[in-house]
Design a protein around this motif. Structure first.
Motif, PDB file in Angstrom:
ATOM      1  N   GLN A  82      23.524 -28.202 -23.265  1.00 29.80           N
ATOM      2  CA  GLN A  82      22.767 -29.181 -22.477  1.00 29.80           C
ATOM      3  C   GLN A  82      21.564 -29.692 -23.268  1.00 29.80           C
ATOM      4  O   GLN A  82      21.267 -30.889 -23.272  1.00 29.80           O
ATOM      5  CB  GLN A  82      22.303 -28.554 -21.165  1.00 29.80           C
ATOM      6  N   ILE A  85      22.712 -32.098 -25.952  1.00 29.37           N
ATOM      7  CA  ILE A  85      23.094 -33.386 -25.357  1.00 29.37           C
ATOM      8  C   ILE A  85      21.852 -34.205 -25.034  1.00 29.37           C
ATOM      9  O   ILE A  85      21.779 -35.410 -25.319  1.00 29.37           O
ATOM     10  CB  ILE A  85      23.949 -33.164 -24.095  1.00 29.37           C
ATOM     11  N   LEU A  89      21.019 -37.861 -26.817  1.00 27.88           N
ATOM     12  CA  LEU A  89      20.850 -39.088 -26.022  1.00 27.88           C
ATOM     13  C   LEU A  89      19.465 -39.691 -26.227  1.00 27.88           C
ATOM     14  O   LEU A  89      19.305 -40.915 -26.304  1.00 27.88           O
ATOM     15  CB  LEU A  89      21.091 -38.785 -24.540  1.00 27.88           C
ATOM     16  N   ARG A 118      24.928 -41.224 -30.156  1.00 30.80           N
ATOM     17  CA  ARG A 118      25.630 -41.298 -28.868  1.00 30.80           C
ATOM     18  C   ARG A 118      26.996 -40.609 -28.968  1.00 30.80           C
ATOM     19  O   ARG A 118      27.420 -39.917 -28.038  1.00 30.80           O
ATOM     20  CB  ARG A 118      25.813 -42.754 -28.436  1.00 30.80           C
ATOM     21  N   ALA A 121      26.526 -36.946 -28.681  1.00 32.83           N
ATOM     22  CA  ALA A 121      26.327 -36.539 -27.289  1.00 32.83           C
ATOM     23  C   ALA A 121      27.659 -36.481 -26.547  1.00 32.83           C
ATOM     24  O   ALA A 121      27.898 -35.567 -25.741  1.00 32.83           O
ATOM     25  CB  ALA A 121      25.369 -37.505 -26.586  1.00 32.83           C
ATOM     26  N   LYS A 122      28.548 -37.436 -26.820  1.00 34.92           N
ATOM     27  CA  LYS A 122      29.848 -37.438 -26.153  1.00 34.92           C
ATOM     28  C   LYS A 122      30.677 -36.212 -26.546  1.00 34.92           C
ATOM     29  O   LYS A 122      31.336 -35.596 -25.706  1.00 34.92           O
ATOM     30  CB  LYS A 122      30.615 -38.716 -26.534  1.00 34.92           C
ATOM     31  N   SER A 125      29.148 -33.223 -24.843  1.00 30.64           N
ATOM     32  CA  SER A 125      29.403 -33.273 -23.405  1.00 30.64           C
ATOM     33  C   SER A 125      30.851 -32.879 -23.100  1.00 30.64           C
ATOM     34  O   SER A 125      31.125 -32.188 -22.107  1.00 30.64           O
ATOM     35  CB  SER A 125      29.120 -34.679 -22.873  1.00 30.64           C
ATOM     36  N   THR A 126      31.770 -33.295 -23.961  1.00 28.10           N
ATOM     37  CA  THR A 126      33.172 -32.918 -23.780  1.00 28.10           C
ATOM     38  C   THR A 126      33.340 -31.407 -23.935  1.00 28.10           C
ATOM     39  O   THR A 126      34.053 -30.758 -23.155  1.00 28.10           O
ATOM     40  CB  THR A 126      34.062 -33.649 -24.795  1.00 28.10           C
ATOM     41  N   ARG A 135      30.842 -32.034 -15.773  1.00 26.90           N
ATOM     42  CA  ARG A 135      30.488 -33.089 -16.720  1.00 26.90           C
ATOM     43  C   ARG A 135      28.969 -33.244 -16.753  1.00 26.90           C
ATOM     44  O   ARG A 135      28.350 -33.532 -15.725  1.00 26.90           O
ATOM     45  CB  ARG A 135      31.141 -34.422 -16.350  1.00 26.90           C
ATOM     46  N   TYR A 136      28.383 -33.064 -17.924  1.00 32.90           N
ATOM     47  CA  TYR A 136      26.937 -33.179 -18.078  1.00 32.90           C
ATOM     48  C   TYR A 136      26.637 -34.404 -18.928  1.00 32.90           C
ATOM     49  O   TYR A 136      26.952 -34.444 -20.118  1.00 32.90           O
ATOM     50  CB  TYR A 136      26.370 -31.919 -18.740  1.00 32.90           C
ATOM     51  N   TRP A 137      26.035 -35.414 -18.294  1.00 35.97           N
ATOM     52  CA  TRP A 137      25.668 -36.646 -18.984  1.00 35.97           C
ATOM     53  C   TRP A 137      24.434 -37.224 -18.272  1.00 35.97           C
ATOM     54  O   TRP A 137      24.538 -38.105 -17.425  1.00 35.97           O
ATOM     55  CB  TRP A 137      26.827 -37.643 -18.969  1.00 35.97           C
TER      56      TRP A 137
END
Length: 204
Positions: A82, A85, A89, A118, A121-122, A125-126, A135-137
């Motif tokens: 987390q 991420i 971002l 970015r 981060a993806k 997050s995956t 899903r953490y975004w």
């Protein structure tokens, strides 16, 4: 010795015929049959533990605790993921803002770094989703820096080095082979950003 069938005769057929010709049990009869439904109960009683064992086994597999690559066994890394991420971002927005302030090829180079952040981060997050099922975004507002361009790029130069070192340390500590590969990949890309930023400063 009690007998329940005749050798060479199917037991089920024997019992069905015998019950028809001998509906009432007699004390002098050499054959004794179980009460109707008794055999079925015994078979069911024996089958239940096996079925329960199978359910337990399937349940454990469904929980994924034996999965070494991005499974629940890696839940301990959730908080770190987390944080990574959030940082990626934030960096994405910072580089977008810096790209707008930087002329020519330097701006395009910084926009490319923003896209990289970015993408980082993806990927993170995956990984977090595969481990946790969540899903953490988080929503990130546009980052505007008041620092002069040169000073802001100098700070980013340092930040990318710190980021690379953090990912290298995370790769060395994790037991998850997929996280290890991901952290190592991100560390290499952060190191590449360091030299890109240096090149941008040299062009200003």
């Amino acid at each position: 010795m009690e007998q329940t069938s005749i050798p060479g005769v199917d037991r089920e057929v024997f019992e069905r015929v015998w019950r028809r010709v001998m509906p009432v049990e007699r004390g002098d009869c050499p054959f004794t049959l179980p009460a109707e439904g008794e055999a079925a109960v015994e078979e069911t009683a024996l089958a239940v533990p096996a079925a329960e064992a199978r359910i337990v086994t399937l349940g454990q597999a469904d929980e994924g605790h034996d999965i070494q690559c991005l499974g629940p066994a890696s839940a301990a890394y959730g908080a770190s993921l987390q944080g990574y991420i959030d940082d990626e971002l934030s960096d994405w927005r910072s580089y977008q803002a810096l790209a707008r302030r930087t002329p020519g090829g330097g701006g395009r180079a910084l926009a490319a770094i923003a896209a990289d952040e970015r993408r980082h981060a993806k990927k993170l997050s995956t990984a977090y989703f595969l481990i946790s099922g969540v899903r953490y975004w988080p929503e990130v507002r546009s980052s505007q820096t008041a620092a002069p361009l040169h000073a802001a790029l100098r700070e980013r130069f340092w930040a990318e080095q710190r980021g690379a070192a953090a990912y290298q340390a995370a790769a060395a500590e994790t037991a998850d082979p997929c996280l290890k590969e991901l952290f190592s990949e991100l560390a290499g890309e952060e190191e590449a950003h360091v030299w890109t930023i240096r090149g941008v400063l040299e062009q200003l």
